[in-house]
Enzyme design. Sequence first.
Site, PDB file in Angstrom:
ATOM      1  N   ASP A  21     -44.974 -22.770  29.620  1.00 44.65           N
ATOM      2  CA  ASP A  21     -44.694 -23.911  29.348  1.00 44.65           C
ATOM      3  C   ASP A  21     -42.809 -24.308  30.097  1.00 44.65           C
ATOM      4  OD1 ASP A  21     -44.750 -26.010  31.251  1.00 44.65           O
ATOM      5  OD2 ASP A  21     -45.889 -27.401  29.955  1.00 44.65           O
ATOM      6  N   ALA A  35     -41.645 -32.872  27.942  1.00 45.26           N
ATOM      7  CA  ALA A  35     -41.550 -32.189  29.414  1.00 45.26           C
ATOM      8  C   ALA A  35     -40.929 -30.890  29.172  1.00 45.26           C
ATOM      9  CB  ALA A  35     -39.795 -32.981  29.952  1.00 45.26           C
ATOM     10  N   ARG A  82     -68.620 -39.518  23.937  1.00 48.40           N
ATOM     11  CA  ARG A  82     -69.557 -39.866  24.211  1.00 48.40           C
ATOM     12  C   ARG A  82     -69.666 -39.535  26.077  1.00 48.40           C
ATOM     13  NH1 ARG A  82     -69.467 -44.969  20.540  1.00 48.40           N
ATOM     14  NH2 ARG A  82     -71.221 -45.138  19.826  1.00 48.40           N
ATOM     15  N   HIS A  90     -52.288 -25.636  30.618  1.00 42.77           N
ATOM     16  CA  HIS A  90     -51.930 -26.061  29.361  1.00 42.77           C
ATOM     17  C   HIS A  90     -53.336 -26.630  28.131  1.00 42.77           C
ATOM     18  CE1 HIS A  90     -50.281 -29.761  31.569  1.00 42.77           C
ATOM     19  NE2 HIS A  90     -49.430 -28.689  31.601  1.00 42.77           N
ATOM     20  N   ALA A 143     -44.798 -34.785  32.634  1.00 41.46           N
ATOM     21  CA  ALA A 143     -43.212 -34.650  33.312  1.00 41.46           C
ATOM     22  C   ALA A 143     -42.972 -34.354  34.373  1.00 41.46           C
ATOM     23  CB  ALA A 143     -42.162 -33.209  32.433  1.00 41.46           C
ATOM     24  N   ASP A 170     -46.682 -23.608  20.177  1.00 35.64           N
ATOM     25  CA  ASP A 170     -45.173 -24.019  19.592  1.00 35.64           C
ATOM     26  C   ASP A 170     -45.224 -25.259  18.468  1.00 35.64           C
ATOM     27  OD1 ASP A 170     -45.621 -26.320  21.238  1.00 35.64           O
ATOM     28  OD2 ASP A 170     -44.080 -27.147  22.206  1.00 35.64           O
TER      29      ASP A 170
END
Length: 381
Positions: free
Chosen positions: A268, A303, A221, A210, A134, A242
């Site tokens: 966040d 967002a 790989r 985050h 965002a 959350d």
Amino acid sequence: MAPTKVLAGARVVLPTGTVDDGRVTVEGTRIADTAPAGAETVDLSGHWVVPGFVDLHNHGGGGASFAGGTAEDVLKGVHTHRTHGTTTVVASAVTGDLDFLARHAGMLAELAQQGDIAGIHFEGPFISPCRKGAHDEELLRDPDPAEVRKLLDAAHGHARMMTLATELPGGLDSVRLLAEHGVIAAVGHTDATYEQTLQAIDAGASVATHLFNAMPPLGHRSPGPITALLEDERVTVELINDGTHLHPAALRLAFHHAGAARVAFITDAMDAAGFGDGRYMLGPLEVEVADGVARLVEGGSIAGSTLTLDRAFKRAVTLDGLPVEDVVRAISANPARLLGLDDRIGSLEPGKDADLVVLDAGFDLVGVMRRGEWVVDPELG
């Protein structure tokens, strides 16, 4: 001087473990060793007392923005999160015009100087367009150390953390610059490989912004940044608990590999935290919040969140099955250590600030104290 208070009868979580029928003595703004005769006693039998929560990564709440709002907006958001147990919060910016970010940092620095926030986190503009989330792609830029220094100078010593896509040109030099100035360099919104992430850690990066979100997924790989960040003992990983940003199995994976000593719960959060659904702005981008989930109006990217740390705590214990002591480390002690404030906050020890949270037997918040004063009084409800 406020009268001495003795919080008695609760299960108190200390650095050494949980004490049943414990006591916390509060003298003025600090935790004390002993209480004088006749001190006020608050009976918290059947409850938990844990340290105040510390949020490293938070963009706002209560309908107000840390990323673009006025000083009054920031204070409104800070108060909202305090009522949910976050007694210490770092204000996070989002990608914007560099001059605007510098001006806004100056205002936030004044609030940090007053003690209203614990500092500033710059999330953007030095992030990857491949993993922008965002953030406005038109405003993204490579992490030029001179521009990084401009933001640090604008913060007047109150910059605490900067999130970077360290694989971009100038990334490693910017990490070194941040480390030299005592500012956390966080790897995030990145398209880095495993090897590039190791280079960033060696250069001084010490936090994963985050973890799992806005970075390449773990592959057998191509292990990518997630593996490098989880396996290196020098790195603390942020987690947004959350139920939207992370599957419970991913949360358990992070705790298993990093251990409780290297996890920091964050929100966040954006403006809608503690406020409600509706339309909001996150920097220059419009966000729709529906059923508590924030997404960009254009494109639908997540967002930020509407999370508060009391909800993250309860979810971690009741749904994720984590030990209370581990959750306390992730939500209080570890972020306090990262901020260099663990001599004052992050645990219930004599001499530290009387920042604490009272939870009932079901881990719902019923009380919050900050520096010896009730923000939410457990006796008043």
